[in-house]
Design an enzyme around this catalytic site. Sequence first.
Site, PDB file in Angstrom:
ATOM      1  CD  GLU A  39      -1.452  -2.502   1.477  1.00  8.04           C
ATOM      2  OE1 GLU A  39      -0.345  -2.585   2.055  1.00  8.04           O
ATOM      3  OE2 GLU A  39      -2.117  -3.504   1.163  1.00  8.04           O
ATOM      4  CG  HIS A  87     -11.783  -7.730   6.593  1.00 13.51           C
ATOM      5  ND1 HIS A  87     -10.991  -8.488   7.412  1.00 13.51           N
ATOM      6  CD2 HIS A  87     -11.421  -8.062   5.326  1.00 13.51           C
ATOM      7  CE1 HIS A  87     -10.198  -9.257   6.682  1.00 13.51           C
ATOM      8  NE2 HIS A  87     -10.431  -9.018   5.409  1.00 13.51           N
TER       9      HIS A  87
HETATM   10  C1  TPP Z   1      -1.964  -4.865   4.394  1.00 10.98           C
HETATM   11  C2  TPP Z   1      -2.972  -5.682   3.681  1.00 10.98           C
HETATM   12  N1  TPP Z   1      -3.313  -5.374   2.421  1.00 10.98           N
HETATM   13  C3  TPP Z   1      -4.250  -6.076   1.763  1.00 10.98           C
HETATM   14  C4  TPP Z   1      -4.871  -7.126   2.368  1.00 10.98           C
HETATM   15  C5  TPP Z   1      -5.961  -7.896   1.633  1.00 10.98           C
HETATM   16  N2  TPP Z   1      -5.484  -9.238   1.314  1.00 10.98           N
HETATM   17  C6  TPP Z   1      -5.814 -10.298   2.076  1.00 10.98           C
HETATM   18  S1  TPP Z   1      -5.069 -11.672   1.578  1.00 10.98           S
HETATM   19  C7  TPP Z   1      -4.296 -10.893   0.291  1.00 10.98           C
HETATM   20  C8  TPP Z   1      -3.374 -11.657  -0.594  1.00 10.98           C
HETATM   21  C9  TPP Z   1      -2.233 -12.242   0.151  1.00 10.98           C
HETATM   22  O1  TPP Z   1      -1.454 -13.025  -0.687  1.00 10.98           O
HETATM   23  P1  TPP Z   1      -0.197 -13.825  -0.174  1.00 10.98           P
HETATM   24  O2  TPP Z   1       0.675 -12.941   0.636  1.00 10.98           O
HETATM   25  O3  TPP Z   1       0.396 -14.490  -1.340  1.00 10.98           O
HETATM   26  O4  TPP Z   1      -0.801 -14.892   0.840  1.00 10.98           O
HETATM   27  P2  TPP Z   1      -1.879 -16.042   0.515  1.00 10.98           P
HETATM   28  O5  TPP Z   1      -3.220 -15.397   0.754  1.00 10.98           O
HETATM   29  O6  TPP Z   1      -1.692 -16.493  -0.873  1.00 10.98           O
HETATM   30  O7  TPP Z   1      -1.617 -17.094   1.528  1.00 10.98           O
HETATM   31  C10 TPP Z   1      -4.659  -9.555   0.264  1.00 10.98           C
HETATM   32  C11 TPP Z   1      -4.223  -8.591  -0.738  1.00 10.98           C
HETATM   33  C12 TPP Z   1      -4.491  -7.424   3.695  1.00 10.98           C
HETATM   34  N3  TPP Z   1      -5.053  -8.443   4.358  1.00 10.98           N
HETATM   35  N4  TPP Z   1      -3.556  -6.699   4.323  1.00 10.98           N
END
Ligand code: TPP
Lengths: 354, 323
Positions: free
Chosen positions: B60, B129
């Site tokens: 972000e 959220h």
């Molecule tokens: C700081 C932040 N930005 C955005 C999100 C929304 N979000 C939740 S899961 C996700 C993707 C995460 O991907 P990854 O790090 O590859 O982990 P995975 O979910 O694949 O285990 C996002 C963008 C969040 N939880 N926290």
Amino acid sequence: MAQVLPAERDLRRVIGDADGAGDREVDGLGEQELLELYRSMVLLRTYDERSVVYHRQGRIGTYAIFWNHEAMQAGVVHALDDADWIFPSYRESAIGLLRGMPPTTVLSWWRGHPAGWWNPADYNVASICVPIATHVPHAAGLAWGKKLKGERACAVAFFGDGATSEGSFHEGANFAAVTGAPLILLCNNNQWAISTPLEAQTRAETLADKAIGYGMPGVRVDGTDVLACYEAAREAVARGRAGEGPTFIEALSYRSAPHATADDPRAYIDLDRVEEERKRECVGRFEGYLRRAGILHDDLAESIRVEAADAMRAGIAAAEAEPPADVSLVFEHAYVDPPSTFGSDLDELRRTLG
Amino acid sequence: MAELSIVEAINDAFHVELERDPSVMVLGEDVGRAGGVFRATAGLRDKFGPDRCFDTPLAEAGILGSAIGLCMAGWRPVCEMQYDAFSYPCLDQLITHVGRYRWRTGGKMSFPLVVRMPYGGGVRAPELHDDSPETYYVHTPGVKVAIPSTPSDAKGILTAAIRDPDPVVVLEPKLHYRTLKGEVPDGEHVVPLGKARLAREGDDVTLVAYGSMVPLCEQAADVLEDVSVEVLDIRTLKPLDEDALLASAAKTGRVVIVQEAPRVCGFAAELAAILAEKAILDLRGPVLRVTGYDVPYPYWQIEDAYMPSVERVTAAVRKLLDF
Ligand SMILES: Cc1ncc(C[n+]2csc(CCOP(=O)(O)OP(=O)(O)O)c2C)c(N)n1
Ligand SMILES: [Mg+2]
């Protein structure tokens, strides 16, 4: 000064089904330990599959599915001592089960019930971290702090491939390296961050390559090979305990289920690829290994599955039997000495609730 | 006019503005391939290409920081933060640079960027959220903040924000993203920043709100059958339509401010301070606030107890009428 090793690019494997190399044995893992590992994986798998059903039935809320991530979770936890700390993301929500946490607790978390908020010190499992990568510095601090006190505990932080793009990941990794903290940075590279594929996340050839920049070893393992995960984590723990600092482990897998129950991946994912990956899912692979070794047979496998299913049945029943949370909990736990306004706020709330 | 939900109205604004101005681009997590986790940016990548609706790395501060550079390169970036609380990593860039860069250049350079995000609770979601972070944004000098409550305003305010020469943060009420529908003008539709909306006229008391608290105030007004309730939808927190606020306070003499965010230093406190400074002789009783409590947003099974309710709003109105 720890030597900076170039990241290992070849995926480490122990289970020999994928490349025809044949099964290997892992030193120190006897029949008993292998079956314990299998039990852990089945427990996690059962937790996950039942949770998706419970969600459909409206018995839990939104849920982050971890199907096909069980190997890296169980493999790493089995390489730790109970005094070592685990820092999970939402993707490892049920990892506490491997430390004796009852399924009810985690189910309650996904039910939005306060019974789901555990005391980390009871299990040496930190709270579930929702904001991506923000727990990486926490884990670095814990590991550093233990080291400063002369304790031998390590920490492991679980985070995703997407998380490696966040500033917090970088800051935590660098802190761990600079302080020589006994930390495992366990990157669950399932190649997707919701709809964003790995190639849109990084131009690094492997995520393990990132370790070079922090001056720590980077290791790549097959994240669906529980024994490879175990072995890599055990080595990282040994390094940590020997005062050699953190290790980055890239556990490669493929997200073979939606990101969460609220996600519909059909818009962005190649479903044929998902089908292919599902055929190589991690619990089945380990089961194959154990059967080839003559350690697991039908009756035992069945009894392990039944045991896990029973635990889940009892878990959801207990979660649903939790008394409804009292509204006074809105004002609990944020302070040792709450502001005086909380009393009148609660009075007002109770009055308007009638 | 079409009958659209809030999220459809936002999507409509994007289609119109990206068509109209080739320097407008959208960036954020999952905005492209998936069209946004709430589908606010659906169809943009197909229509305008992956560079104008760009799936960023998960970062972000990177999104907002690079938006500053994109502005310097002549773009008008519209940044999506996936959720309220996940915008917090961007606050570093917002506070140290977004709000200061124009000032730093002696006004020579403009930063026509937009940050938009779904905000607020009531959606039965896991932790973080559900936040209402407007205070962090509105407290930052150099940044404008708007929070629409209707589909038409969601489109018109986003359009105004995109066209505005200064950085604008738009918070969108996710509780009503899909459930609240309304008539939305076709094509270009601008709702100027800095103008409040009189959602309902009345004589006895004014309910002041923005975003998801506006429909709540309207419900409270319905319940208060024997009271003539005015509902003022602030719409833009900064710049604030002080005239509308003061005019309504002068008319009814009684003001209740409703805000979902925690109370301490929330935007309601700012509105109350303005009324204390400029409307004291018009007021027939104290300015009251109905707000979220000063606690971390709770577990969702008891989140309704946190959220300002019709009962809490009507109780405040009765209290004020009895003053
Ligand atoms: C700081 C932040 N930005 C955005 C999100 C929304 N979000 C939740 S899961 C996700 C993707 C995460 O991907 P990854 O790090 O590859 O982990 P995975 O979910 O694949 O285990 C996002 C963008 C969040 N939880 N926290
Ligand atoms: Mg991932």
